[in-house]
Motif scaffolding. Structure first.
Motif, PDB file in Angstrom:
ATOM      1  N   GLU A  37      -0.737   3.685  -2.249  1.00 20.60           N
ATOM      2  CA  GLU A  37      -1.718   4.107  -1.066  1.00 20.60           C
ATOM      3  C   GLU A  37      -2.590   3.742  -1.913  1.00 20.60           C
ATOM      4  O   GLU A  37      -3.519   2.619  -1.521  1.00 20.60           O
ATOM      5  CB  GLU A  37      -2.224   5.482  -0.973  1.00 20.60           C
ATOM      6  N   ALA A  38      -2.814   3.690  -3.418  1.00 23.03           N
ATOM      7  CA  ALA A  38      -4.080   2.708  -4.013  1.00 23.03           C
ATOM      8  C   ALA A  38      -3.693   1.372  -4.069  1.00 23.03           C
ATOM      9  O   ALA A  38      -4.969   0.582  -3.642  1.00 23.03           O
ATOM     10  CB  ALA A  38      -3.818   3.586  -5.053  1.00 23.03           C
ATOM     11  N   ILE A  39      -2.423   0.692  -3.717  1.00 26.71           N
ATOM     12  CA  ILE A  39      -2.293  -0.791  -4.382  1.00 26.71           C
ATOM     13  C   ILE A  39      -2.616  -1.023  -2.209  1.00 26.71           C
ATOM     14  O   ILE A  39      -3.298  -2.681  -2.356  1.00 26.71           O
ATOM     15  CB  ILE A  39      -0.637  -0.563  -4.318  1.00 26.71           C
ATOM     16  N   ALA A  40      -2.291  -0.754  -1.078  1.00 30.89           N
ATOM     17  CA  ALA A  40      -2.380  -0.157  -0.058  1.00 30.89           C
ATOM     18  C   ALA A  40      -4.234  -0.551   0.079  1.00 30.89           C
ATOM     19  O   ALA A  40      -4.211  -1.317   0.629  1.00 30.89           O
ATOM     20  CB  ALA A  40      -2.686   0.005   1.078  1.00 30.89           C
ATOM     21  N   GLY A  41      -5.144   0.180  -0.689  1.00 31.76           N
ATOM     22  CA  GLY A  41      -5.900  -0.346  -0.626  1.00 31.76           C
ATOM     23  C   GLY A  41      -7.013  -1.233  -1.113  1.00 31.76           C
ATOM     24  O   GLY A  41      -8.073  -1.223  -1.299  1.00 31.76           O
ATOM     25  N   GLY A  42      -6.215  -1.655  -1.905  1.00 32.46           N
ATOM     26  CA  GLY A  42      -6.622  -3.002  -2.803  1.00 32.46           C
ATOM     27  C   GLY A  42      -7.432  -3.191  -4.180  1.00 32.46           C
ATOM     28  O   GLY A  42      -7.928  -3.687  -4.604  1.00 32.46           O
ATOM     29  N   ALA A  45      -8.508  -1.095 -10.282  1.00 29.05           N
ATOM     30  CA  ALA A  45      -9.037   0.983 -10.635  1.00 29.05           C
ATOM     31  C   ALA A  45      -7.886   1.744 -10.785  1.00 29.05           C
ATOM     32  O   ALA A  45      -7.261   2.358 -11.351  1.00 29.05           O
ATOM     33  CB  ALA A  45     -10.215   0.193 -11.071  1.00 29.05           C
ATOM     34  N   ALA A  46      -7.901   2.524  -9.396  1.00 26.53           N
ATOM     35  CA  ALA A  46      -6.728   3.495  -8.886  1.00 26.53           C
ATOM     36  C   ALA A  46      -5.961   3.071  -8.707  1.00 26.53           C
ATOM     37  O   ALA A  46      -4.997   3.737  -9.742  1.00 26.53           O
ATOM     38  CB  ALA A  46      -7.437   3.864  -7.612  1.00 26.53           C
ATOM     39  N   ALA A  47      -5.304   1.591  -8.346  1.00 27.22           N
ATOM     40  CA  ALA A  47      -3.790   1.615  -8.543  1.00 27.22           C
ATOM     41  C   ALA A  47      -3.366   2.077 -10.096  1.00 27.22           C
ATOM     42  O   ALA A  47      -2.252   2.558 -10.643  1.00 27.22           O
ATOM     43  CB  ALA A  47      -3.306   0.563  -8.346  1.00 27.22           C
ATOM     44  N   MET A  48      -3.824   1.035 -11.008  1.00 31.12           N
ATOM     45  CA  MET A  48      -3.484   1.017 -12.096  1.00 31.12           C
ATOM     46  C   MET A  48      -3.574   3.237 -12.551  1.00 31.12           C
ATOM     47  O   MET A  48      -2.575   3.310 -13.555  1.00 31.12           O
ATOM     48  CB  MET A  48      -4.644   0.205 -13.535  1.00 31.12           C
ATOM     49  N   ALA A  49      -4.445   3.332 -12.649  1.00 29.53           N
ATOM     50  CA  ALA A  49      -4.684   5.062 -12.927  1.00 29.53           C
ATOM     51  C   ALA A  49      -3.308   5.850 -12.463  1.00 29.53           C
ATOM     52  O   ALA A  49      -3.141   5.945 -12.962  1.00 29.53           O
ATOM     53  CB  ALA A  49      -6.449   5.024 -12.538  1.00 29.53           C
ATOM     54  N   ALA A  50      -2.972   5.724 -11.059  1.00 26.45           N
ATOM     55  CA  ALA A  50      -1.911   6.498 -10.325  1.00 26.45           C
ATOM     56  C   ALA A  50      -1.053   6.119 -10.947  1.00 26.45           C
ATOM     57  O   ALA A  50       0.239   7.268 -11.089  1.00 26.45           O
ATOM     58  CB  ALA A  50      -2.119   6.157  -8.894  1.00 26.45           C
TER      59      ALA A  50
END
Length: 89
Positions: A37-42, A45-50
């Motif tokens: 979902e973080a990746i889809a959101g673009g 930083a959030a994707a890396m944390a997740a």
């Protein structure tokens, strides 16, 4: 149908382990979904944390025998690749 007491106990144990394994598999999938979902959101930083939180969860599922070790490594690798691609773009 189980007839002997030991077979009846074995079926109870299998049912209990199945519940635990289902819970662990579901937990792992939830963490993976959060990364996706973080990746889809673009949001890199959030994707890396997740991903940082999901990686040990996937490894734990592998060590407990919930998923095969190769599957766990493949999932982490592919997620990592997608997160890195976010940074480049």
């Amino acid at each position: 149908m189980a007839n002997t007491p030991s077979a009846k106990k074995a079926t109870r144990k299998i049912a209990a382990r199945t519940e635990v394994n289902k819970s662990r598999r579901s937990r792992m999938r939830t963490f993976i979904r959060k990364v996706e979902e973080a990746i889809a959101g673009g949001d890199h930083a959030a994707a890396m944390a997740a991903l940082k939180v999901a990686e040990p969860e996937i490894a734990r599922a592998s060590s407990k025998g919930i998923v095969h070790a190769n599957l766990a490594a493949r999932k982490v690798s592919r997620l990592n690749h997608r997160v890195k691609a976010l940074q480049a773009s």
